[in-house]
Design a protein around this motif. Structure first.
Motif, short mmCIF file in Angstrom:
data_model
loop_
_atom_site.label_atom_id
_atom_site.label_comp_id
_atom_site.label_asym_id
_atom_site.label_seq_id
_atom_site.Cartn_x
_atom_site.Cartn_y
_atom_site.Cartn_z
N UNK A 109 0.84 -1.19 0.00
CA UNK A 109 0.00 0.00 0.00
C UNK A 109 0.88 1.25 0.00
N UNK A 110 0.44 2.25 -0.72
CA UNK A 110 1.22 3.48 -0.84
C UNK A 110 1.99 3.57 -2.14
N UNK A 111 2.16 2.42 -2.82
CA UNK A 111 2.79 2.42 -4.12
C UNK A 111 4.27 2.77 -4.10
N UNK A 112 4.82 3.00 -5.28
CA UNK A 112 6.23 3.33 -5.41
C UNK A 112 6.54 4.63 -4.70
N UNK A 113 5.69 5.63 -4.84
CA UNK A 113 5.97 6.95 -4.26
C UNK A 113 6.27 6.85 -2.77
N UNK A 114 5.36 6.24 -2.05
CA UNK A 114 5.49 6.21 -0.60
C UNK A 114 6.61 5.27 -0.15
N UNK A 115 6.74 4.14 -0.84
CA UNK A 115 7.65 3.10 -0.38
C UNK A 115 9.05 3.16 -1.00
N UNK B 123 7.92 2.94 6.15
CA UNK B 123 7.09 1.96 6.84
C UNK B 123 5.98 2.62 7.65
N UNK B 124 6.32 3.75 8.27
CA UNK B 124 5.31 4.47 9.06
C UNK B 124 4.16 4.92 8.19
N UNK B 125 4.47 5.44 7.01
CA UNK B 125 3.41 5.91 6.12
C UNK B 125 2.66 4.74 5.49
N UNK C 35 13.32 -8.29 -1.76
CA UNK C 35 13.58 -7.32 -0.69
C UNK C 35 12.64 -6.12 -0.76
N UNK C 36 12.07 -5.87 -1.95
CA UNK C 36 11.16 -4.73 -2.06
C UNK C 36 9.90 -4.94 -1.24
N UNK C 37 9.48 -6.17 -1.05
CA UNK C 37 8.26 -6.45 -0.30
C UNK C 37 8.57 -6.50 1.19
N UNK C 38 8.96 -5.35 1.74
CA UNK C 38 9.42 -5.30 3.12
C UNK C 38 8.28 -5.23 4.13
N UNK C 39 7.15 -4.72 3.69
CA UNK C 39 6.10 -4.39 4.64
C UNK C 39 5.06 -5.50 4.70
N UNK C 40 4.45 -5.72 5.87
CA UNK C 40 3.46 -6.78 6.00
C UNK C 40 2.20 -6.48 5.19
N UNK C 41 1.46 -7.52 4.88
CA UNK C 41 0.19 -7.33 4.20
C UNK C 41 -0.75 -6.55 5.13
N UNK C 42 -1.71 -5.81 4.55
CA UNK C 42 -2.70 -5.14 5.39
C UNK C 42 -3.39 -6.13 6.33
N UNK C 43 -3.86 -5.63 7.46
CA UNK C 43 -4.36 -6.53 8.51
C UNK C 43 -5.64 -7.28 8.09
N UNK C 44 -6.54 -6.61 7.39
CA UNK C 44 -7.77 -7.27 6.99
C UNK C 44 -7.81 -7.31 5.46
#
Length: 479
Positions: free
Chosen positions: A37-43, A92-94, A132-141
């Motif tokens: 989530x957040x796409x390339x821009x945010x991540x 990650x925060x965003x 390595x690009x997929x660093x962040x967990x999947x959304x909770x729901x």
């Protein structure tokens, strides 16, 4: 598996904003996302680059502490991995913030890769691996693989780095912005291919931390989208910082060695030169992610991979829309967000104004910063306007002098007959914050009269904006 009013393919800035606005308007909404989530821009773009560039600013200030009467004892140093860690923490925060917004607005997040299988229907398969690009967990729901139906489908799949033949990134010696944002160590030398906003920002960052940087641009000027006068000002500043710049030049050949790359640079006239660097960053633009979506089978109109849309982001296929990078330039996050809002409001019957592309600001966060909106001087002349042009240097501004940031220029372009503000082009400290004043002025169809009559606070950098407008009409006070 599920029926929706609006289903958005892609959870980047355009996609998630479209989804939020859709939910606000009472439409049952879902987002399909395959990576984060957040796409390339945010991540991997806007946000982490700004975190790194902020570190570069502080490092630069520390190196010039004596200019401000300050003393820093000991060696000024840095930790590349700590710089990267902070930028990834910010991202990650965003990322988690977007996840929260999805849940807050009761938007379903479907995890996987989407393909439009029929009008109003998509199939979602398991997402590919992004390492390595997929660093962040999947959304909770989340929902997952399956078939979903929607009255309206919005394609917001973004874009990816362009790879030129012979300059294909390998992740080791030849980088895209993914690798450039997370270096294990700072290279001592760097060749950057592409002198647009991405290339210039990386040149600024790596040069600040001591790398020998060479920037190669195929067109006659770096920052080709910017006003020629501002681009020339930027080039002079960059060269003074020690950045080597080659324009009207291309990388004709790339030979890899053990731990470095040797590039053959071909100038416009045919002359060749050699540049050796530890790493190469390919920053030659992006290409839209329009493949493998089922668009061709539906008869969606495409042009060089860009989905063709009208002013309300509708494609030629009923019920199908496209926003953001996949819908064409300018490929900017804020443009994508605004398109998402316009698109959804049109779907909901609110009759929004079509996006006015000449009022989309552009910002480059190098040192010095660059920002612009509207027509360049050349474009205004080509459009047949009689012009009045104002200029004001940072050298004449009290706040800039107090900040120790006297390198800058504000340029304003007016229609001589009506006084309408046609464009504004800025270079200098914090101009990425100043530009919005001119964007608002253009949105309100401001003329020179309103800008001249506006009271700007003192001492601020914004006074340069006022003085530039005054100068266009022969009324500048401080030059």
């Amino acid at each position: 598996m599920g029926d929706y009013d609006v289903l958005v393919i892609g959870g980047g800035p355009g996609g998630y904003v479209a989804a939020i606005r859709s939910a606000q308007l009472g439409l049952k909404t879902a987002v399909v996302e395959r990576e984060h989530l957040g796409g390339i821009c945010l991540n991997w773009g806007c946000i982490p680059t700004k975190a790194l560039l902020r570190a570069a600013d502080i490092f630069r200030y520390a190196q010039h502490a004596k200019d401000f009467g300050l003393t820093i004892t000991g060696e000024i140093s840095y930790d590349p991995q700590a710089l990267v860690k902070r930028s990834r923490t910010v991202a990650a925060r965003l990322n988690s913030g977007v996840d929260f917004l999805m849940r807050k607005n009761k938007i379903d997040v479907i995890w996987g890769e989407a393909r439009i299988t029929a009008p109003g229907e998509i199939g979602v398969a398991a997402p590919p691996s992004f390492g390595e690009r997929a660093q962040f967990p999947k959304p909770k729901a989340t929902l997952g693989e399956g078939t979903y139906k929607a009255k309206h489908i919005i394609v917001a799949t973004g874009a990816r780095p362009r790879a030129l033949p012979g300059l294909e990134p390998d992740g080791k010696l030849v980088w895209t912005y993914f690798e450039a944002l997370a270096p294990q160590a700072m290279p001592k030398s760097l060749l950057i291919v592409g002198g647009g906003a991405i290339g210039v920002e990386f040149a600024s960052f790596y040069r600040t931390f001591g790398a020998k940087v060479t920037l190669v641009e195929a067109l006659p000027q770096i920052l080709p989208a910017e006003d020629a006068e501002i681009a020339a000002f930027a080039r002079k500043s960059f060269e003074k910082q020690g950045i080597g710049i080659l324009t009207s030049a291309k990388v004709a050949k790339l030979d890899t060695k053990d731990g470095s790359v040797v590039a053959t640079i071909a100038a416009e006239g045919g002359a060749e030169s050699m540049v050796e660097a530890e790493r190469v960053i390919s920053a030659v633009g992006v290409v839209p992610n329009s493949e493998n979506l089922g668009l061709e089978a539906l008869g969606v109109a495409l042009e060089r991979g860009v989905i063709k849309v009208d002013g309300l982001l509708r494609t030629n296929v009923a019920g199908l829309y496209a926003i953001g990078d996949v819908a064409g330039p300018p490929m900017l996050a804020h443009k994508a967000e605004h398109e998402g809002t316009v698109c959804v409001e049109a779907i909901a019957g609110l009759a929004p104004h079509p996006i006015e592309r000449t009022r989309i600001p552009a910002c480059t966060y190098c040192h010095p910063q660059i920002a612009s909106v509207g027509l360049t001087e050349a474009a205004a002349q080509a459009a047949g306007y009689e012009l009045k042009i104002g200029r004001f240097p940072y050298l004449g501004n009290g706040k800039a002098i107090a900040m120790g940031e006297t390198e800058g220029l504000i340029k304003t372009i007016f229609d001589a007959k009506s006084g309408r503000l046609l464009g504004a082009h800025l270079i200098g400290a914090e101009v990425t914050e100043l530009i919005q004043g001119f964007v608002i002025a253009m949105t309100l169809e401001t003329t020179e009269a309103e800008l001249i009559e506006t009271i700007f606070p003192h001492p601020t950098l914004s006074e340069t904006m006022h003085e530039s407008a005054l100068d266009a009409f022969g009324r500048a006070l401080h030059i």
